[in-house]
Design a protein around this motif. Structure first.
Motif, PDB file in Angstrom:
ATOM      1  N   LEU A 194       0.827  -1.201   0.000  1.00 37.44           N
ATOM      2  CA  LEU A 194       0.000   0.000   0.000  1.00 37.44           C
ATOM      3  C   LEU A 194       0.868   1.261   0.000  1.00 37.44           C
ATOM      4  O   LEU A 194       0.597   2.213  -0.747  1.00 37.44           O
ATOM      5  N   LEU A 195       1.916   1.277   0.820  1.00 40.75           N
ATOM      6  CA  LEU A 195       2.794   2.448   0.891  1.00 40.75           C
ATOM      7  C   LEU A 195       3.462   2.711  -0.457  1.00 40.75           C
ATOM      8  O   LEU A 195       3.588   3.861  -0.891  1.00 40.75           O
ATOM      9  N   GLU A 196       3.884   1.663  -1.126  1.00 43.72           N
ATOM     10  CA  GLU A 196       4.495   1.812  -2.446  1.00 43.72           C
ATOM     11  C   GLU A 196       3.507   2.431  -3.431  1.00 43.72           C
ATOM     12  O   GLU A 196       3.847   3.355  -4.195  1.00 43.72           O
ATOM     13  N   GLU A 197       2.289   1.939  -3.403  1.00 43.70           N
ATOM     14  CA  GLU A 197       1.263   2.438  -4.319  1.00 43.70           C
ATOM     15  C   GLU A 197       0.932   3.906  -4.036  1.00 43.70           C
ATOM     16  O   GLU A 197       0.862   4.738  -4.958  1.00 43.70           O
ATOM     17  N   LEU A 198       0.707   4.228  -2.771  1.00 44.99           N
ATOM     18  CA  LEU A 198       0.369   5.601  -2.408  1.00 44.99           C
ATOM     19  C   LEU A 198       1.488   6.573  -2.755  1.00 44.99           C
ATOM     20  O   LEU A 198       1.239   7.704  -3.188  1.00 44.99           O
ATOM     21  N   SER A 199       2.721   6.137  -2.556  1.00 51.71           N
ATOM     22  CA  SER A 199       3.857   7.032  -2.820  1.00 51.71           C
ATOM     23  C   SER A 199       3.923   7.448  -4.283  1.00 51.71           C
ATOM     24  O   SER A 199       4.400   8.534  -4.606  1.00 51.71           O
ATOM     25  N   GLU A 200       3.413   6.591  -5.158  1.00 49.98           N
ATOM     26  CA  GLU A 200       3.427   6.892  -6.582  1.00 49.98           C
ATOM     27  C   GLU A 200       2.192   7.676  -7.017  1.00 49.98           C
ATOM     28  O   GLU A 200       2.288   8.577  -7.856  1.00 49.98           O
ATOM     29  N   LYS A 201       1.044   7.335  -6.437  1.00 46.16           N
ATOM     30  CA  LYS A 201      -0.220   7.873  -6.948  1.00 46.16           C
ATOM     31  C   LYS A 201      -0.867   8.922  -6.058  1.00 46.16           C
ATOM     32  O   LYS A 201      -1.707   9.702  -6.531  1.00 46.16           O
ATOM     33  N   ASP A 202      -0.505   8.944  -4.775  1.00 50.63           N
ATOM     34  CA  ASP A 202      -1.221   9.806  -3.831  1.00 50.63           C
ATOM     35  C   ASP A 202      -0.255  10.324  -2.759  1.00 50.63           C
ATOM     36  O   ASP A 202      -0.253   9.831  -1.628  1.00 50.63           O
ATOM     37  N   PRO A 203       0.578  11.314  -3.084  1.00 47.11           N
ATOM     38  CA  PRO A 203       1.609  11.775  -2.142  1.00 47.11           C
ATOM     39  C   PRO A 203       1.059  12.261  -0.802  1.00 47.11           C
ATOM     40  O   PRO A 203       1.683  12.023   0.237  1.00 47.11           O
ATOM     41  N   GLN A 204      -0.081  12.944  -0.806  1.00 43.25           N
ATOM     42  CA  GLN A 204      -0.627  13.457   0.453  1.00 43.25           C
ATOM     43  C   GLN A 204      -1.028  12.303   1.388  1.00 43.25           C
ATOM     44  O   GLN A 204      -0.760  12.341   2.596  1.00 43.25           O
ATOM     45  N   ALA A 205      -1.635  11.270   0.824  1.00 43.17           N
ATOM     46  CA  ALA A 205      -1.995  10.110   1.633  1.00 43.17           C
ATOM     47  C   ALA A 205      -0.735   9.407   2.155  1.00 43.17           C
ATOM     48  O   ALA A 205      -0.680   8.972   3.302  1.00 43.17           O
ATOM     49  N   PHE A 206       0.271   9.308   1.299  1.00 45.59           N
ATOM     50  CA  PHE A 206       1.526   8.679   1.722  1.00 45.59           C
ATOM     51  C   PHE A 206       2.137   9.419   2.910  1.00 45.59           C
ATOM     52  O   PHE A 206       2.595   8.802   3.885  1.00 45.59           O
ATOM     53  N   ILE A 207       2.137  10.743   2.859  1.00 45.91           N
ATOM     54  CA  ILE A 207       2.733  11.530   3.947  1.00 45.91           C
ATOM     55  C   ILE A 207       1.973  11.323   5.243  1.00 45.91           C
ATOM     56  O   ILE A 207       2.561  11.327   6.339  1.00 45.91           O
ATOM     57  N   CYS A 208       0.686  11.109   5.160  1.00 49.34           N
ATOM     58  CA  CYS A 208      -0.090  10.804   6.379  1.00 49.34           C
ATOM     59  C   CYS A 208       0.432   9.538   7.038  1.00 49.34           C
ATOM     60  O   CYS A 208       0.643   9.498   8.251  1.00 49.34           O
ATOM     61  N   HIS A 209       0.664   8.495   6.242  1.00 48.00           N
ATOM     62  CA  HIS A 209       1.204   7.245   6.786  1.00 48.00           C
ATOM     63  C   HIS A 209       2.621   7.457   7.310  1.00 48.00           C
ATOM     64  O   HIS A 209       2.974   6.957   8.388  1.00 48.00           O
ATOM     65  N   PHE A 210       3.423   8.160   6.572  1.00 56.15           N
ATOM     66  CA  PHE A 210       4.799   8.448   6.987  1.00 56.15           C
ATOM     67  C   PHE A 210       4.811   9.087   8.371  1.00 56.15           C
ATOM     68  O   PHE A 210       5.533   8.650   9.283  1.00 56.15           O
TER      69      PHE A 210
END
Length: 293
Positions: A194-210
């Motif tokens: 999921l993190l890999e996918e979000l990092s490519e397609k949804d940076p704002q969502a990825f940063i939330c997880h980060f």
């Protein structure tokens, strides 16, 4: 009589003023015709009191400045990008705290879905599964910011919060104790993907997880690690729960970077990031279930 010290506090200086005034009144009654002498005699006392008051006022002013400086250091919005607005990390924290239970935080609003940590009965095998999956998740986060498919991901390289190397050392220690190290399992592999996918397609969502993965580990994660260690590791402190340097400063540095990055986001992008918080808690909770199930 020796003059009082100039370092008197404001209350003491004020208490000294009252008897000095009373003495002047009595002297004026007794020596009406020599009131000039009384006035001259009172001046040294008045001067001493004035010095004491001035010193006390200066001390209070200095103390207030120190308190204000400390508060500014703690609360200053680092590169929020919107003058006078709340730093975005404060918004992230507020949303995350509401997803805690009342037992975990004052701001918590969630009903507990797992037993309190104090009632957990962890096993070494379950804890190892948690550590293995955690290592995969942290390694994924580190790899993503290293590749920086989105240019500003590079801002989060080498923050000092990285955990994969620390976990590698801990797993080696368990191996040396005779334990078999398992392969990553479904909660960890699913979250990594999921993190890999979000990092490519949804940076704002990825940063939330980060944000939530790293910051939760430095808070509740440390408490969980301590409790588990007391129950099954004879209070050994794992490398997973140690950081080089001042942890508070490391966290503040990352807050500043997050605020700076988010300063260029629209309100809609910020809200989208905040909406991902509950999902990040759900995936992290999947890893924690290894420990108490």
């Amino acid at each position: 009589m020796a003059p009082p010290q100039a370092s008197l506090s404001a209350p003491n200086a004020l208490s000294l003023l009252a008897p000095a005034t009373a003495t002047a009144r009595v002297s004026t009654v007794r020596w009406n015709r020599l009131s000039v002498s009384v006035s001259v005699a009172a001046r040294p006392v008045t001067r001493v009191v004035s010095v004491a008051l001035a010193a006390a006022a200066a001390a209070v002013t200095a103390q207030r400045r120190l308190v204000a400086a400390a508060a500014a250091t703690e609360m200053a919005p680092a590169a929020s990008g919107e003058e006078g607005s709340k730093p975005f990390v404060e918004e992230m924290r507020a949303v995350a705290m509401k997803l805690h239970t009342k037992d975990q935080a004052r701001e918590g609003e969630k009903e507990p879905e797992a037993p309190p940590v104090a009632k957990w009965e962890p096993s070494v095998e379950g804890y190892l599964r948690f550590l293995v999956d955690s290592k995969l998740v942290f390694q994924t986060l580190e790899d993503i910011v290293e590749r920086a498919a989105v240019p500003w991901y590079a801002e989060f390289r080498n923050t000092g919060l990285e955990r994969s190397e620390a976990l590698k050392k801990d797993l080696e220690w368990f191996r040396q104790q005779g334990h078999t190290i398992p392969e990553p399992s479904d909660p960890g592999t699913t979250y990594s993907s999921l993190l890999e996918e979000l990092s490519e397609k949804d940076p704002q969502a990825f940063i939330c997880h980060f944000y939530n993965v790293y910051f939760a580990h430095t808070a509740g994660g440390r408490m969980i690690g301590k409790k588990v260690s007391e129950k099954i590791l004879n209070k050994k402190e794992l490398e997973f729960y140690k950081w080089e340097g001042n942890l508070s400063q490391l966290l503040q540095n990352v807050r500043n970077k997050l605020n700076e990055v988010a300063s260029s986001w629209s309100r809609e992008e910020k809200d989208h990031c905040l909406e991902e918080t509950e999902k990040s808690f759900a995936y992290s909770g999947g890893l924690l279930r290894h420990i108490f199930t």
